[in-house]
Every structure is written in C-alpha cells, then in structure tokens.
Write a protein that holds these residues in place. Structure first.
Motif, PDB file in Angstrom:
ATOM      1  N   ALA A 168       8.983   3.566  -3.910  1.00 39.14           N
ATOM      2  CA  ALA A 168       9.097   2.333  -3.200  1.00 39.14           C
ATOM      3  C   ALA A 168       7.692   1.614  -2.771  1.00 39.14           C
ATOM      4  O   ALA A 168       7.452   0.635  -2.901  1.00 39.14           O
ATOM      5  CB  ALA A 168       9.838   2.624  -1.849  1.00 39.14           C
ATOM      6  N   LEU A 169       6.717   2.651  -2.630  1.00 33.95           N
ATOM      7  CA  LEU A 169       5.227   2.371  -2.492  1.00 33.95           C
ATOM      8  C   LEU A 169       4.979   1.703  -3.540  1.00 33.95           C
ATOM      9  O   LEU A 169       4.233   0.580  -3.339  1.00 33.95           O
ATOM     10  CB  LEU A 169       4.559   3.677  -1.863  1.00 33.95           C
ATOM     11  N   PRO A 189      11.320   9.274  -4.034  1.00 36.39           N
ATOM     12  CA  PRO A 189      11.901   7.720  -3.521  1.00 36.39           C
ATOM     13  C   PRO A 189      10.798   7.086  -2.880  1.00 36.39           C
ATOM     14  O   PRO A 189      10.675   5.736  -2.981  1.00 36.39           O
ATOM     15  CB  PRO A 189      13.024   8.180  -2.681  1.00 36.39           C
ATOM     16  N   ILE A 190      10.412   7.662  -1.782  1.00 33.73           N
ATOM     17  CA  ILE A 190       9.020   7.064  -1.007  1.00 33.73           C
ATOM     18  C   ILE A 190       8.001   6.530  -1.869  1.00 33.73           C
ATOM     19  O   ILE A 190       7.542   5.329  -1.919  1.00 33.73           O
ATOM     20  CB  ILE A 190       8.795   7.866   0.017  1.00 33.73           C
ATOM     21  N   MET A 191       7.497   7.325  -2.600  1.00 30.63           N
ATOM     22  CA  MET A 191       6.490   7.213  -3.428  1.00 30.63           C
ATOM     23  C   MET A 191       6.877   5.754  -4.413  1.00 30.63           C
ATOM     24  O   MET A 191       6.219   4.918  -4.692  1.00 30.63           O
ATOM     25  CB  MET A 191       6.026   8.366  -4.487  1.00 30.63           C
ATOM     26  N   VAL A 217      12.215  13.758  -1.089  1.00 29.96           N
ATOM     27  CA  VAL A 217      11.342  12.913   0.016  1.00 29.96           C
ATOM     28  C   VAL A 217      10.355  12.177  -0.771  1.00 29.96           C
ATOM     29  O   VAL A 217      10.164  10.926  -0.617  1.00 29.96           O
ATOM     30  CB  VAL A 217      10.901  14.026   1.145  1.00 29.96           C
ATOM     31  N   TRP A 218       9.603  12.951  -1.312  1.00 29.76           N
ATOM     32  CA  TRP A 218       8.462  12.328  -1.809  1.00 29.76           C
ATOM     33  C   TRP A 218       8.648  11.216  -3.076  1.00 29.76           C
ATOM     34  O   TRP A 218       8.200  10.203  -3.235  1.00 29.76           O
ATOM     35  CB  TRP A 218       7.431  13.390  -2.628  1.00 29.76           C
ATOM     36  N   GLN A 248       6.630   0.361  -5.716  1.00 30.57           N
ATOM     37  CA  GLN A 248       7.198  -1.050  -6.326  1.00 30.57           C
ATOM     38  C   GLN A 248       6.685  -2.132  -5.660  1.00 30.57           C
ATOM     39  O   GLN A 248       6.229  -3.312  -5.786  1.00 30.57           O
ATOM     40  CB  GLN A 248       8.432  -0.846  -6.066  1.00 30.57           C
ATOM     41  N   ARG A 249       6.505  -1.870  -4.253  1.00 32.64           N
ATOM     42  CA  ARG A 249       5.828  -2.665  -3.027  1.00 32.64           C
ATOM     43  C   ARG A 249       4.356  -3.096  -3.518  1.00 32.64           C
ATOM     44  O   ARG A 249       3.898  -4.340  -3.389  1.00 32.64           O
ATOM     45  CB  ARG A 249       5.762  -2.069  -1.596  1.00 32.64           C
ATOM     46  N   LYS A 250       3.590  -2.179  -3.783  1.00 31.03           N
ATOM     47  CA  LYS A 250       2.140  -2.368  -4.346  1.00 31.03           C
ATOM     48  C   LYS A 250       2.430  -3.452  -5.598  1.00 31.03           C
ATOM     49  O   LYS A 250       1.400  -4.487  -5.605  1.00 31.03           O
ATOM     50  CB  LYS A 250       1.616  -1.263  -4.940  1.00 31.03           C
TER      51      LYS A 250
END
Lengths: 157, 287
Positions: free
Chosen positions: A32-33, A28-30, A25-26, A35-37
């Motif tokens: 992605a965050l 992939p979401i982190m 969970v942690w 990368q978006r940043k």
C-alpha cells in the motif's frame, strides 16, 4: 531466575510472531505504501505536465495575440494607403475634370469670340460704308469698293 | 507491600520470582510456591507469567498490525493505519540503513523484535505492586509482569536470532565458506586453533550480549522500581520521617519512570538494530 523451558517457548513464540509478521503484516502495508508513493509521484508528474501545457498555451496565446496585432496594424496601414490612393485618384480625376471643364469653357469662349468676329466681319463693311458716306457726304457704291472693303474685313481677324 | 509479614529481602525476592510450573518434588505437576521449589524443578519447567505476558503482548501487537494491514487503503490513511505506516517506514528506514543484502525476512523480523520487546519492556512502567497484589488476591503466588526481566525470554529471542545468523551464514557462504570464516582468519591457516577460538568467541558473544544487554537493563530498572517502592513501605506511622519517605517514593518513582521510558525504547531499538547488523554480517562475504 532459573533457566528453564521458558527459553524454548520464547524462541518458538518469537519464530511464530516473525512468521506471522512476514506473512500477513509487512507485505500488504508495504504494498500500500508503494502504491501510494506511486500515486503521489504520478500526481506530481501530472501537475508538472499540466504546468508545462499551461506554459505552452500561454506562449501560444501570446503569439496569436501578437500575430493578430500585426495583422490589424497591417490592415490599418493598408486602409490608410488605400484611402490616400482614393484621395489621390479623386484629386487627379477632379483635376482632369476641371481641366476638361476649363477647356470646354475656353472652346466656348473661343467660339463666342469667333462668332462675334464673324458678326463683326459681316457688319464691318456696312459700318465702314456708312461711316465713309457720312464723311464724304454722298453715297458710295459698295460694289465699286468691294476689293477695299474685303481687305478691311480681312484685317479684322 | 503485598504482605505485612514480609521483610525487605523477602519483598524483593518475592518480586523477582517467576510463576513457575513444573514437576514438583512430591511427584506431581504444579505451580512452585517458593523460590526453592521453582529451582528444584530444573530445566523442564515453564515460567507461566513470562510466557503468558509475552504471548499476550505479541498477539496484541500482531493483531493491531494485522487489522491495519487488512483494512489498508492507498488513500488518506486513518489513525491506526497512520501509526502502522509510520512504524513500518521507521523500521524500513532503519533496516535499509544497516542491512545491505536482499532478504525479505529482515524487515518483518526487525518490526516484530522492536514492537514486541518494546511492549514487554513497557510493562516495567506498571506500578510494581499492582499486578502481584492482584494475582495474590486471585491465589497466584508470584507474577512477574515484565517478560524481559526474565533471562529465559531474552535468551529465547537471542537464540532465535542466533539460529537465523547460523542459517543465513551457511546459506550465503556455504558450509565450507562459513567454516573457513571461523578458522582461516585473522591469522591464516597455520593459526587455525587460535582463529577458531577467536571467531568462536566472536560468534557466541553475539546472542549472549544481545540477551544479557536487554535482560540487564530491564532487570536493573525493575530492581530500582522495587527499591523505590520499599521506601514507602517503610512508612510505619504518621511521623515526619515516614511522610518524607512516602513523598520521596512518589517523586522518585515518577522520575525513574520518566527516565525509564527512554531505556524501554532504547533497549528495544538496540535489540532490533543489533539483530539487523548480525544478520547483515551473516549475509556478507567476509573482508
């Protein structure tokens, strides 16, 4: 409310859920965050750079415009100068020409005067003889008085 | 009330009894039908309701987060992803605020604790009689739907945290360093027994306070819901007093439930924050 093996079951479940969260969970979401940043930061930097470029371009265009204006005014000034020069030359030329014409006219006049004088000179002895014979009432020999007549002719000058 | 024959005391007792599976006194394995039977089972028994509910809630949460994680995109986030990202950032900020060392396990640990405990606590907002009545119809004698009102659940989690504290204390400071931390302060090496006593209490107090705080709050909240539910149950007929009690139950339940939303969230947050703080202490070289 009895303490029993539920305790152990709960601890095991707890460990499993934490492990699952940590594994699936942690990250992939982190990621992605993050990368978006990064995307956003890049976008902002691009915008900043574009703004800077625009500023430079507008500065440059203003400079070009200013240069062009300067050139134009220079050309205009040159043109004016040239025009006045042309006018000036024309003036001088005209003056020279005028002078020449005037001089020509004068020479012609002199010539006319000279010719008239010559004519007069040739005729003056005749006229003088005619006049004198009229006064004396007899013929006068031109040859006898030629020296006198020549003097008279010489006086007409 | 689940049954007309119950008195108030029986009603309360019934609601506070877990569905326990274990070794019955007649020599077979099965579900305890009375609190006394459950008690007689001793340690090797399972509270089926607690285990089932926590497993179910934890699985739902992990499933939701996992779905969001699987389909995550770096573009504009959709609804579920938005929520999960918000949750992750919220946890990440909280953890960064109180945890200074570097450990990739702490943030997922905090995330799991917060949402799991939150979901377990949230079950408190289900009307107290619905699930037990439903289960009664299905032939299940007891069903306590809020796992965090079972000390087994809260102590189970606290023990998990405690083991992690011990593990990281020893990993970070070495066995000697950890032993030194327990015995050589605050009074220096001549006060060793006193030091050990003080630091030992300090250490043991962490999981106990963690578990008891959550359990106490949720248990008390549940108890108040049960007591409020009793008011309406006292309605014997269409009398003025009966009507008043019935109305009061509705109003009080509403008020307490609204207030309880705060407690539910707060207790989950406290459990998470304290865990992070304890983990941070385990990672720190002492004073």
């Amino acid at each position: 409310m009895n303490i029993n093996a539920t305790l152990l079951a709960q601890t095991i479940m707890f460990a499993l859920f934490v492990w699952f969260c940590m594994k699936f969970v942690w990250p992939p979401i982190m990621a992605a965050l993050e990368q978006r940043k990064k995307h956003i930061a890049d976008g902002l930097a691009d915008a900043e750079r574009a703004k800077h470029d625009l500023e430079l371009a507008s500065k440059r265009s203003a400079e070009l415009l200013r240069e062009a204006k300067e050139k134009v005014s220079e050309i205009v000034a040159n043109g004016e100068k040239r025009a006045s020069e042309i006018v000036e030359t024309a003036k001088t030329q005209a003056k020279v020409e005028g002078d020449r014409i005037i001089a020509g006219a004068k020479a012609e006049i002199d010539q006319e005067v000279f010719r008239a004088k010559e004519q007069l000179r040739t005729q003056v002895s005749t006229i003088a003889l005619a006049g004198a014979s009229k006064i004396l009432g007899r013929e006068i020999d031109a040859k006898a008085h030629s020296d006198l007549l020549d003097k008279l002719v010489a006086e007409i000058k | 009330m689940s049954s007309e024959a119950h008195t108030s005391a029986e009603y309360i007792k019934h609601h506070l009894q877990n569905l326990t599976y274990g070794h019955l006194q007649n020599g077979t394995w099965g579900i305890a039908h009375t609190p006394e039977e459950a008690k007689a089972m001793g340690f090797w028994a399972l509270n089926l309701d607690t285990v089932l509910m926590s497993l179910l809630l934890g699985t739902i949460i992990m499933f939701v987060f996992h779905r969001a994680a699987k389909s995550i995109s770096t573009g504009t986030p959709s609804g579920l992803q938005n929520f999960c990202e918000w949750a992750i950032e919220f946890i990440d900020t909280s953890v960064r605020g109180s945890f200074t060392a570097k450990n990739d396990m702490i943030a997922p640990l905090a995330l799991t604790i917060f949402f799991w405990v939150f979901a377990m606590n949230l079950m408190d907002l289900l009307p107290v009689d619905y699930v037990p009545m439903l289960m009664h119809e299905l032939g299940v004698p007891f069903f306590k739907v809020v796992p965090s009102t079972d000390p087994n659940a809260t102590f189970g989690m606290a023990i998990g945290v405690f083991l992690l504290v011990l593990y990281y204390s020893i990993k970070m400071k070495g066995l000697g360093g950890f032993a030194g931390e327990l015995t050589l302060q605050p009074f220096g090496k001549w006060g060793m027994p006193v030091n050990l006593l003080l630091e030992g209490v300090n250490l043991i107090a962490k999981p106990i306070s963690l578990a008891l705080r959550l359990f106490g709050n949720m248990y008390a909240g549940e108890m108040i819901f049960i007591l409020i539910a009793l008011m309406g149950g006292a309605w014997a007929g269409a009398t003025l007093g009966g009507a008043t009690l019935y109305g009061s139950q509705i109003l009080l339940s509403l008020g307490w439930a609204i207030f309880h939303i705060l407690i539910v969230t707060l207790q989950a947050f406290i459990f998470m924050t304290l865990t992070v703080v304890y983990m941070d202490m385990a990672h720190q070289e002492h004073h």
